[in-house]
Design an enzyme around this catalytic site. Sequence first.
Site, PDB file in Angstrom:
ATOM      1  N   ASN A 127       0.852  -1.192   0.000  1.00  0.00           N
ATOM      2  CA  ASN A 127       0.000   0.000   0.000  1.00  0.00           C
ATOM      3  C   ASN A 127       0.889   1.242   0.000  1.00  0.00           C
ATOM      4  O   ASN A 127       1.448   1.599  -1.016  1.00  0.00           O
ATOM      5  CB  ASN A 127      -0.982  -0.005   1.170  1.00  0.00           C
ATOM      6  N   GLU A 188      -2.219  -4.916   6.108  1.00  0.00           N
ATOM      7  CA  GLU A 188      -3.609  -4.490   6.275  1.00  0.00           C
ATOM      8  C   GLU A 188      -4.585  -5.359   5.483  1.00  0.00           C
ATOM      9  O   GLU A 188      -5.548  -4.858   4.893  1.00  0.00           O
ATOM     10  CB  GLU A 188      -3.777  -3.011   5.889  1.00  0.00           C
ATOM     11  N   GLU A 287       1.328   0.691  12.941  1.00  0.00           N
ATOM     12  CA  GLU A 287       1.399   2.007  12.309  1.00  0.00           C
ATOM     13  C   GLU A 287       0.561   2.949  13.153  1.00  0.00           C
ATOM     14  O   GLU A 287      -0.634   2.741  13.309  1.00  0.00           O
ATOM     15  CB  GLU A 287       0.846   1.997  10.879  1.00  0.00           C
TER      16      GLU A 287
END
Length: 984
Positions: A127, A188, A287
């Site tokens: 990402n 994720e 994160e």
Amino acid sequence: MRLLSFIYLVWLALLTGTPQVSATDNGKTSDVAWDKYSLSVKGERLFVFSGEFHYQRLPVPELWLDVFQKLRANGFNTISVYFFWSYHSASEDVFDFTTGAHDIQRLFDYAKQAGLYVIARAGPYCNAETSAGGFALWAANGQMGSERTSDEAYYKKWKPWILEVGKIIAANQITNGGPVILNQHENELQETTYDSNDTKVIYMEQVAKAFEEAGVVVPSSHNEKGMRTVSWSTDYKNVGGAVNVYGLDSYPGSLSCANPNSGFNLLRTYYQWFQNYSYTQPEYLAEFEGGWFQPWGGSFYDSCASELSPEFADVYYKNNIGSRVTLHNIYMTFGGTNWGHSAAPVVYTSYDYGSPLRETREIRDKLKQTKLLGLFTRVSKDLLKTYMEGNGTSYTSDDSIYTWALRNPDSDAGFYVVAHNTSSSREVTTFSLNITTSAGAMTIPDIELDGRQSKIIVTDYSIGSESSLLYSSAEVLTYATLDVDVLVFYLNAGQKGAFVFKDAPADLKYQTYGNSNLSALETSQGTQYSYTQGEGVTAVKFSNGVLVYLLDKETAWNFFAPPTVSSPTVAPNEHILVFGPYLVRGASIKHDTVEIVGDNSNSTSIEIYTGDEHVKKVSWNGNLIDTRATAYGSLIGTVPGAEDIEISLPSLSSWKAQDTLPEISPDYDDSRWTICNKTTSVNSVAPLSLPVLYSGDYGYHTGTKIYRGRFDGQNATGANVTVQNGVAAGWAAWLNGAYVGGFSGDPDKVASWEVLKFNHSSLRSRDNVLTIITDYTGHDQNSQKPIGTQNPRGIMGATLIGGGNFTLWRIQGNAGGEKNIDPVRGPMNEGGLYGERMGWHLPGYQVPESALDSSPLEGVSGAEGRFYTTSFQLDLEEDLDVPIGLQLSAPAGTEAVVQIFMNGYQFGHYLPHIGPQSLFPFPPGVIKNRGQNSLAISMWALTDAGARLEQVELKAYAKYRSGFDFNRDWTYLQPGWKDRTEYA
């Protein structure tokens, strides 16, 4: 035996008020283990204070060490790193891990040298606002099938990448003497179906097996995409694919660049989340918000005061401590630059991110504030094993204050984290805090929170081999066990602080040196020492040998505790104390001299406490400075800055210009171009017309694409054209050399559908040529519909209006396509403009005599393009770090595509009509701070109104005298021009 063990654990839990969990490992190595409290490395508990760093966004390996030293100096012990498949693989089964900044072994070596652990994150999907989320662009043309699943087509593409990068990660694990302590699987990836036969579960199992096959043995991790699903935790519906250490991503700020009063609402449910879904594991924020990215047409990072505020770091990061988080990764800590065509469409060139360390590698106040917490967690070993004693608004005399109360079950050390219950409040509130200590319950008065401020109040807190605090309302920054125990407190100037030593004699004498006057009050729990924080450094020497420093917050920002060891873990007797400079990179003691390496912008005083009576001298960047000794054992002197140095950057002149859109001419020879002859695509998104015109089907993935479509006859009145090259990407079209329309780009549109109108007088009876030139802002990330990273790029469809069909289409893109003819700069640096294909942007290119004497300030009068080149010399002093950028501006209404090339690197994509970026920094190594530099600017107008710039100027951001060596031979990173006529 198991029953007896269970009974014992239950008994112990009742005794301590918290469940006991033995350390766990993954069965592959015990070098990294974990329990419900924290991670352990080599048998020692570790608070993982980590910063996110992406080496691809800083293509100068030597500067990785510069960044790492700054992170280490500011309290970090770990970096978290994405490895982008796209950067290392220009074509299938081809990998580059050795050329220039692709050499990731240097990354691991520099991390180890700087004293940082590494959390490796190689995907396959990342990402990260990078093009295609980090997928190799050759694979993102549709051939992966159903990405991020167990689809066999996808599996065959990603597995070689994981095996190759995994081998290098494995070689650098802590088990092999390297810095890698955790390895993340995927990124994720939301688990939505808890079934062992689910395609995502199978995929996560495949990823785990691939890393295992590559030799990776350190614990695995994953990062949950916010509190939206529960994914891959062994403690929740584990049907397969679960990782060893569950992590959570969170960006809770909801801050606004336009409105500094919006957002700033704390999330206080992390503890409950982890207790529900990963209760046998330490709390890991994989994160956590260090800033936020900005889109095309958005705000520029330097103007976003809300994201840059040190208040955010103070309140939010301490809230995480109060939530029992012991693995804390800040995304981003250094953002860097989306140079070349590495950005996803959601971001522009800068990836500054509003991060603590600026894109220019400069230390923001946000990083200075973060350091206060990093140094605190480094020495606060009791923080690594705590249970939640309680939380809420009942701990204080004022219910506008929220408190987290943590307790260590072994030492009874307490940590009370206080902040306004309404975290966005700017009220100044004074209150009393009810605490529990080994001496009983008591109340600390006169604690003040100044609006968006948080404090960690400690009780029964060890500050050395023989000293402890019963409590303190001043915040502990760090302590050191040297010749005596040395304690460092900080508060806002004007705030009150109080502390009590545990089991200390009542008749302690003390001497104060500085602006904060101390007073003593005998209480039933011991002598309370109270003060109001003055400005600067105050030292208090107690008769029991303890030395206490009292710092106001701004002074604390320029305090450092440089380790005297290279290990990421630093014991209280393994660092010294330094006050004053902008940066202290490192320190060592040799005989009678303490040698300090650092940076300074302005001359400042410096104070050093080593605890070594033999140290009489101070060396700063190799030069002895004059010092005087203080009565309490430190040395004070002055270190130089750069304020006396005049930086005079050259004006940019002697520009040469050449036509970078010769393809507009109907007579241009495109016979060597790639013929678009495919009637089916590897992509599942069906083209709107045939032949297929997706650029990825023909091996062109990055940057500008140029199409030339031919048709016969004079009946056509126009054409329907659909282009998809990312948000904000514009395009323009010419019929037989005459401009016929296009699209200027829109930050809210992923594609454009335009009707081109043909002038009958421009048509020919045979061999009409429609030339379409498209800008490119990257491949989409996985979340963009319909198929994420594999959404096609280029022309989706093109049909004539009024009769007739195209008879032939050709395409041209970056020189060599997937051949990666410039491996140093890599596969995403260039696009397909003629000047790029010919290498006019590269050092050493000799401009022909036919080139015009023209600058970007003159520009073009119509729908044309120019490639401008010049050179300039820099001769900065050897010990200077001067971040330099290029400032551009254009007249209002200018619609154009502008690229900046510094010594061959595309380090700026400027869309003046969309913005927001107009100042583009170049790191040393991309720019030569001592030597000749080649600068090129490509510019093409998106309309027939033409385009020009009104400012093209080198700018110095700041200047620092530095102990880091920026005076290097950067030639290996700047390969020069070679003949490229084959790509015309």
